[in-house]
Design a protein around this motif. Structure first.
Motif, PDB file in Angstrom:
ATOM      1  N   HIS A 151       0.854  -1.184   0.000  1.00 57.29           N
ATOM      2  CA  HIS A 151       0.000   0.000   0.000  1.00 57.29           C
ATOM      3  C   HIS A 151       0.892   1.236   0.000  1.00 57.29           C
ATOM      4  N   GLY A 152       0.991   1.885  -1.153  1.00 53.30           N
ATOM      5  CA  GLY A 152       1.827   3.071  -1.246  1.00 53.30           C
ATOM      6  C   GLY A 152       3.268   2.753  -0.927  1.00 53.30           C
ATOM      7  N   PRO A 153       3.887   3.518  -0.032  1.00 57.33           N
ATOM      8  CA  PRO A 153       5.303   3.273   0.311  1.00 57.33           C
ATOM      9  C   PRO A 153       5.514   2.060   1.200  1.00 57.33           C
ATOM     10  N   ILE A 154       4.416   1.505   1.749  1.00 56.15           N
ATOM     11  CA  ILE A 154       4.541   0.352   2.661  1.00 56.15           C
ATOM     12  C   ILE A 154       4.481  -0.934   1.846  1.00 56.15           C
ATOM     13  N   PRO A 155       5.545  -1.747   1.849  1.00 59.18           N
ATOM     14  CA  PRO A 155       5.552  -2.976   1.037  1.00 59.18           C
ATOM     15  C   PRO A 155       4.668  -4.060   1.657  1.00 59.18           C
ATOM     16  N   ALA A 156       4.488  -5.149   0.909  1.00 57.56           N
ATOM     17  CA  ALA A 156       3.774  -6.311   1.444  1.00 57.56           C
ATOM     18  C   ALA A 156       4.586  -6.887   2.602  1.00 57.56           C
ATOM     19  N   LEU A 157       3.926  -7.173   3.707  1.00 58.73           N
ATOM     20  CA  LEU A 157       4.623  -7.607   4.913  1.00 58.73           C
ATOM     21  C   LEU A 157       4.469  -9.098   5.199  1.00 58.73           C
ATOM     22  N   TYR A 158       3.629  -9.787   4.425  1.00 57.56           N
ATOM     23  CA  TYR A 158       3.423 -11.214   4.703  1.00 57.56           C
ATOM     24  C   TYR A 158       4.727 -11.984   4.506  1.00 57.56           C
ATOM     25  N   GLY A 159       5.026 -12.851   5.459  1.00 56.36           N
ATOM     26  CA  GLY A 159       6.275 -13.606   5.403  1.00 56.36           C
ATOM     27  C   GLY A 159       7.421 -12.923   6.119  1.00 56.36           C
ATOM     28  N   THR A 160       7.165 -11.733   6.684  1.00 57.01           N
ATOM     29  CA  THR A 160       8.198 -11.014   7.426  1.00 57.01           C
ATOM     30  C   THR A 160       7.851 -10.983   8.914  1.00 57.01           C
ATOM     31  N   ALA A 161       8.853 -10.644   9.709  1.00 61.57           N
ATOM     32  CA  ALA A 161       8.617 -10.516  11.147  1.00 61.57           C
ATOM     33  C   ALA A 161       7.737  -9.308  11.455  1.00 61.57           C
ATOM     34  N   ALA A 162       7.761  -8.311  10.577  1.00 63.76           N
ATOM     35  CA  ALA A 162       7.032  -7.063  10.843  1.00 63.76           C
ATOM     36  C   ALA A 162       5.536  -7.302  11.017  1.00 63.76           C
ATOM     37  N   ILE A 163       4.954  -8.163  10.179  1.00 58.89           N
ATOM     38  CA  ILE A 163       3.509  -8.376  10.269  1.00 58.89           C
ATOM     39  C   ILE A 163       3.139  -9.039  11.595  1.00 58.89           C
ATOM     40  N   LEU A 164       3.997  -9.916  12.096  1.00 58.33           N
ATOM     41  CA  LEU A 164       3.742 -10.561  13.384  1.00 58.33           C
ATOM     42  C   LEU A 164       3.868  -9.552  14.531  1.00 58.33           C
ATOM     43  N   ILE A 165       4.897  -8.732  14.497  1.00 55.42           N
ATOM     44  CA  ILE A 165       5.102  -7.743  15.559  1.00 55.42           C
ATOM     45  C   ILE A 165       3.943  -6.748  15.589  1.00 55.42           C
ATOM     46  N   LEU A 166       3.559  -6.242  14.415  1.00 53.91           N
ATOM     47  CA  LEU A 166       2.472  -5.260  14.356  1.00 53.91           C
ATOM     48  C   LEU A 166       1.148  -5.880  14.814  1.00 53.91           C
ATOM     49  N   ALA A 167       0.889  -7.113  14.376  1.00 55.31           N
ATOM     50  CA  ALA A 167      -0.378  -7.765  14.746  1.00 55.31           C
ATOM     51  C   ALA A 167      -0.439  -8.049  16.237  1.00 55.31           C
ATOM     52  N   ILE A 168       0.657  -8.565  16.809  1.00 53.09           N
ATOM     53  CA  ILE A 168       0.669  -8.865  18.246  1.00 53.09           C
ATOM     54  C   ILE A 168       0.546  -7.582  19.060  1.00 53.09           C
ATOM     55  N   MET A 169       1.267  -6.546  18.626  1.00 48.31           N
ATOM     56  CA  MET A 169       1.195  -5.267  19.338  1.00 48.31           C
ATOM     57  C   MET A 169      -0.233  -4.717  19.327  1.00 48.31           C
TER      58      MET A 169
END
Length: 599
Positions: A455-473
């Motif tokens: 989405h815009g400047p934010i890349p696809a996060l699936y398969g990365t640690a970022a999506i897990l950290i953001l979701a848990i937070m």
């Protein structure tokens, strides 16, 4: 007059904008709108859009408006398998778990809170241990005992001993219901027990003096006054059962006994995005209704006064000849919900053939062995790189998410209590509570719907640690924000104003004044999300990949491969971390889950 009013309003606005709470609040509102509101809105929007996989078959371009997904889930020939049967199964399981937990938890709460039960202080903590462990710990132990030939693989304990358990006992509704009931019985013990402890014994004494029997006292006095706590426990158990994935997956998947959570998981793994969105919407609606009912019951509880004045007392009732039998009953409850499951899991990890109690059958290979006969797992858990990789992922990913949630929780509390823009504070209060209304499996689907594509400047996060950290937070913000708001409401403005008069800027006041004073709530806002995120499965099962496995998802993958000994070993390690982490949380924050239960 109007000109003067406008000038005054403009002056107040300028003063408010100079206060950092406004700037922090706006940034926090933007952040949580993106992390919490946007995924849920995006997911619900997918329910009314043609998905790429369906575009050719439907003859419409992907993304165009459609009611196809609604029709497929609610009215098509496959609707019973997608929605209606899982919905009925969910209701059966949830209602059964609520009934069992209500009876078992109510009896245990009464014994601990109002009687001279032997070891009542010990039982006050011991009987809430099941909630400190992952919900599917007991499910794995049940499977180890009752596994039969229906799904193949290694035999269960009973089958190894010559008894073949029937399918209805090994899989499906009955075991799922019992396991969930054992896991959530502590809800009833905590809520009902605290209410019983504050109940004035003189009300019972007065009724007895007027000739009322025990049954009449319970029906006319105790139960009506305890009704709010009981109903609150019931609605919370229902909401938890609604989104629980692990238990239903372990004990239901082998015989295709789907509940809403596992049906949603199947839709996501089958890449049926629109179908998954509709199912997640159904789960969100039911979960929201149940939590709103609980909130209404909490407000209604203020009408019930169970604490008397100075003469109020909470007298323990002597059990007399029933003391030893009731103590034995409490011991059986602990054994069934904690001791036996953990013992079974451990013994399974040191047996080559489960249930065969011969000396030559015991081994430490599944913990420290090499060159095992299993295809994809050649070494024991403690010498397997994948296990340590998953353990490290769990610690650092959940740790970062918990720290971020704790710090943001304090900032949200600061803004909610201090900001002159009350609407901004109200928005933050409600938006950070939103994940509590959305079961974990549905929130995971919501995160996938927005973070799986760029989405815009934010890349696809699936398969990365970022999506897990953001979701848990985001998922843990209800706990962190409530801790922050509660703490800031108890902190007056005097310390901060004194520092401000001394010339300290806002950042210095935050570091030198606010955070040191609020270190207890900050610790709670970090440690509680950490423990909860560490043992949670429903949220991360759809977001983790083999490269970003946590201990929970790693254990489930071992279950899928049929490596029950290794899976049980991982769960034991996870349970130990969760249990001792919870004890550390209570010690660090000087709180107790057993508070009010005689502990």
């Amino acid at each position: 007059m109007e000109h003067r009013f406008l000038k005054l309003s403009k002056y107040r606005l300028n003063i408010a904008l100079r206060e950092p709470t406004a700037f922090i609040g706006i940034l926090a509102a933007i952040l949580f709108s993106y992390l919490i509101v946007a995924p849920v809105v995006s997911l619900l929007g997918d329910a009314f859009q043609v998905q790429y996989a369906d575009s050719l078959r439907l003859g419409h371009s992907a993304g165009s408006f459609t009611f196809h997904n609604i029709d497929r889930v609610f009215k098509s020939i496959v609707a019973p398998d997608i929605l209606w049967l899982p919905l009925v199964h969910t209701m059966y399981v949830a209602l059964g778990a609520m009934a069992i937990a209500l009876v078992a938890g109510g009896v245990m709460a009464w014994l601990i809170s109002r009687t001279d039960l032997l070891g009542r202080k010990w039982f006050a903590t011991a009987l809430i241990v099941p909630y400190m462990l992952p919900s599917w710990t007991i499910a794995l132990a049940w499977s180890s005992i009752f596994l039969n030939r229906t799904v193949g693989g290694q035999p269960g304990w009973l089958e190894s001993l010559g008894f073949e358990p029937p399918d209805w006992l090994a899989y499906g509704q009955l075991p799922i219901t019992i396991v969930l009931a054992l896991h959530y019985t502590p809800f009833v013990i905590l809520l009902f027990g605290n209410a019983l402890r504050s109940f004035d014994s003189q009300l019972e004494d007065s009724a007895r003096m007027l000739g009322a029997r025990a049954y009449t006292i319970a029906r006319r006095i105790i139960i009506p006054l305890m009704r709010p706590s009981l109903l609150s426990a019931i609605t919370l158990i229902f909401a938890k059962c609604l989104g629980d994935f692990g238990v239903a997956y372990i004990l239901g998947a082998p015989v295709k006994y789907d509940v809403l959570a596992t049906s949603l998981f199947r839709s996501v793994t089958a890449r049926q995005g629109g179908e998954a969105a509709v199912l997640a919407g159904v789960i969100i609606i039911i979960g929201t209704i149940s939590v709103l009912i609980d909130a209404r019951l909490v407000r209604e509880a203020r009408r019930f006064i169970t604490i008397g004045a100075k003469g109020a007392m909470s007298r323990t009732q002597r059990l007399g000849p029933w003391r030893l039998p009731m103590t034995a009953l409490a011991g059986i409850m602990f054994a069934v919900s904690v001791a036996i499951p953990l013992m079974v899991l451990f013994l399974t990890t040191v047996m080559r053939i489960p249930g065969k109690f011969a000396f030559g059958n015991f081994t430490w290979d599944y913990w420290t062995g090499h060159n095992l006969s299993t295809t994809a797992l050649r070494t024991g858990i403690l010498v397997t790189p994948d296990f340590w990789h998953a353990a490290w992922n769990s610690l650092w990913m959940v740790g970062i998410a918990a720290i971020c949630a704790g710090v943001l929780g304090v900032l949200v509390g600061y803004v909610v209590v201090r900001t002159p823009f009350k609407s901004l504070g109200s928005y933050l209060r409600y938006i950070t509570f939103l994940p509590y209304l959305v079961p974990g499996i549905a929130f995971a689907a919501a995160c996938l719907s927005i973070f799986a594509v760029p989405h815009g400047p934010i890349p696809a996060l699936y398969g990365t640690a970022a999506i897990l950290i953001l979701a848990i937070m985001a998922d843990q913000m209800p706990f962190a924000s409530r801790a922050g708001i509660s703490a800031m409401m108890q902190l007056g403005k005097d310390p901060e104003e004194a520092a401000q008069v001394a010339g300290a800027g806002w950042w210095k006041r935050l570091i030198k004044v606010i955070l040191p004073i609020q270190k207890g709530p900050l610790a709670a806002g970090i440690l509680l999300p950490f423990i909860s995120g560490l043992k949670g499965l429903s949220l991360v099962i759809m977001l983790a990949t083999p490269g970003t496995d946590l201990l929970t998802t790693y254990a489930i993958r071992l279950v899928d491969f049929g490596y029950s000994q290794a899976a049980n070993a991982v769960v034991l390690m996870l349970s130990a971390i969760a249990f001792f982490g919870t004890l550390f949380l209570q010690k660090a924050t000087k709180t107790s889950l057993a508070s009010g239960l005689g502990g």
